[in-house]
Design a protein around this motif. Structure first.
Motif, PDB file in Angstrom:
ATOM      1  N   UNK A  16      63.842 -24.914  19.386  1.00  0.00           N
ATOM      2  CA  UNK A  16      63.043 -26.059  19.835  1.00  0.00           C
ATOM      3  C   UNK A  16      63.422 -27.306  19.037  1.00  0.00           C
ATOM      4  N   UNK A  17      63.549 -27.157  17.726  1.00  0.00           N
ATOM      5  CA  UNK A  17      63.933 -28.305  16.891  1.00  0.00           C
ATOM      6  C   UNK A  17      65.345 -28.778  17.223  1.00  0.00           C
ATOM      7  N   UNK A  18      66.242 -27.852  17.474  1.00  0.00           N
ATOM      8  CA  UNK A  18      67.608 -28.229  17.858  1.00  0.00           C
ATOM      9  C   UNK A  18      67.600 -28.999  19.179  1.00  0.00           C
ATOM     10  N   UNK A  19      66.788 -28.549  20.122  1.00  0.00           N
ATOM     11  CA  UNK A  19      66.679 -29.236  21.412  1.00  0.00           C
ATOM     12  C   UNK A  19      66.131 -30.651  21.236  1.00  0.00           C
ATOM     13  N   UNK A  20      65.083 -30.789  20.423  1.00  0.00           N
ATOM     14  CA  UNK A  20      64.509 -32.119  20.193  1.00  0.00           C
ATOM     15  C   UNK A  20      65.482 -33.020  19.433  1.00  0.00           C
ATOM     16  N   UNK A  21      66.240 -32.456  18.500  1.00  0.00           N
ATOM     17  CA  UNK A  21      67.239 -33.241  17.769  1.00  0.00           C
ATOM     18  C   UNK A  21      68.324 -33.735  18.729  1.00  0.00           C
ATOM     19  N   UNK A  22      68.730 -32.890  19.651  1.00  0.00           N
ATOM     20  CA  UNK A  22      69.733 -33.290  20.648  1.00  0.00           C
ATOM     21  C   UNK A  22      69.187 -34.393  21.540  1.00  0.00           C
ATOM     22  N   UNK A  23      67.929 -34.303  21.904  1.00  0.00           N
ATOM     23  CA  UNK A  23      67.296 -35.335  22.715  1.00  0.00           C
ATOM     24  C   UNK A  23      67.258 -36.661  21.951  1.00  0.00           C
ATOM     25  N   UNK A  25      69.237 -37.604  19.642  1.00  0.00           N
ATOM     26  CA  UNK A  25      70.617 -38.070  19.460  1.00  0.00           C
ATOM     27  C   UNK A  25      71.163 -38.777  20.694  1.00  0.00           C
ATOM     28  N   UNK A  26      70.483 -38.669  21.815  1.00  0.00           N
ATOM     29  CA  UNK A  26      70.940 -39.341  23.030  1.00  0.00           C
ATOM     30  C   UNK A  26      70.757 -40.858  22.949  1.00  0.00           C
ATOM     31  N   UNK A  27      69.972 -41.316  21.995  1.00  0.00           N
ATOM     32  CA  UNK A  27      69.753 -42.745  21.797  1.00  0.00           C
ATOM     33  C   UNK A  27      70.417 -43.184  20.497  1.00  0.00           C
ATOM     34  N   UNK A  28      70.977 -44.387  20.493  1.00  0.00           N
ATOM     35  CA  UNK A  28      71.583 -44.897  19.256  1.00  0.00           C
ATOM     36  C   UNK A  28      70.558 -44.978  18.134  1.00  0.00           C
ATOM     37  N   UNK A  29      69.314 -45.235  18.492  1.00  0.00           N
ATOM     38  CA  UNK A  29      68.265 -45.380  17.485  1.00  0.00           C
ATOM     39  C   UNK A  29      67.314 -44.196  17.448  1.00  0.00           C
ATOM     40  N   UNK A  30      67.624 -43.159  18.162  1.00  0.00           N
ATOM     41  CA  UNK A  30      66.737 -42.011  18.229  1.00  0.00           C
ATOM     42  C   UNK A  30      66.644 -41.290  16.903  1.00  0.00           C
ATOM     43  N   UNK A  31      65.496 -40.735  16.654  1.00  0.00           N
ATOM     44  CA  UNK A  31      65.313 -39.913  15.466  1.00  0.00           C
ATOM     45  C   UNK A  31      64.224 -38.897  15.742  1.00  0.00           C
ATOM     46  N   UNK A  32      64.319 -37.809  15.063  1.00  0.00           N
ATOM     47  CA  UNK A  32      63.344 -36.742  15.202  1.00  0.00           C
ATOM     48  C   UNK A  32      62.422 -36.790  13.996  1.00  0.00           C
ATOM     49  N   UNK A  33      61.137 -36.927  14.234  1.00  0.00           N
ATOM     50  CA  UNK A  33      60.144 -36.924  13.162  1.00  0.00           C
ATOM     51  C   UNK A  33      59.351 -35.633  13.301  1.00  0.00           C
ATOM     52  N   UNK A  34      59.360 -34.825  12.259  1.00  0.00           N
ATOM     53  CA  UNK A  34      58.646 -33.551  12.271  1.00  0.00           C
ATOM     54  C   UNK A  34      57.327 -33.727  11.523  1.00  0.00           C
TER      55      UNK A  34
END
Length: 70
Positions: A16-23, A25-34
């Motif tokens: 799930x975390x890998x999927x959200x990280x990939x999502x 990463x689709x944006x230049x400014x995207x980041x995953x906050x846990x």
């Protein structure tokens, strides 16, 4: 049917975390906050994290070239 157990849950969380990280990463400014200390209701359980993250996004948008232009 898939087996359930501690190992399967850890594997599911990792996927799930890998999927959200990939999502993200689709944006230049995207980041995953846990939100490590929250369940489903992050806005109630960790409001400071939600507020700080929203402020970051707003501040970055204001600072970005062309902010506010259409």
């Amino acid at each position: 049917a898939a087996e359930r157990g501690p190992d399967n849950n850890a594997s599911s969380e990792k996927e799930r975390r890998e999927d959200f990280a990939a999502l993200a990463a689709m944006s230049r400014r995207g980041r995953l906050v846990i939100a490590e200390k929250s369940g489903h209701h992050v806005h109630l359980e960790q409001p400071d994290l939600v507020i700080a993250t929203i402020r970051q996004v707003v501040n970055e948008a204001k600072a970005s070239p062309g902010a506010g232009s259409k």
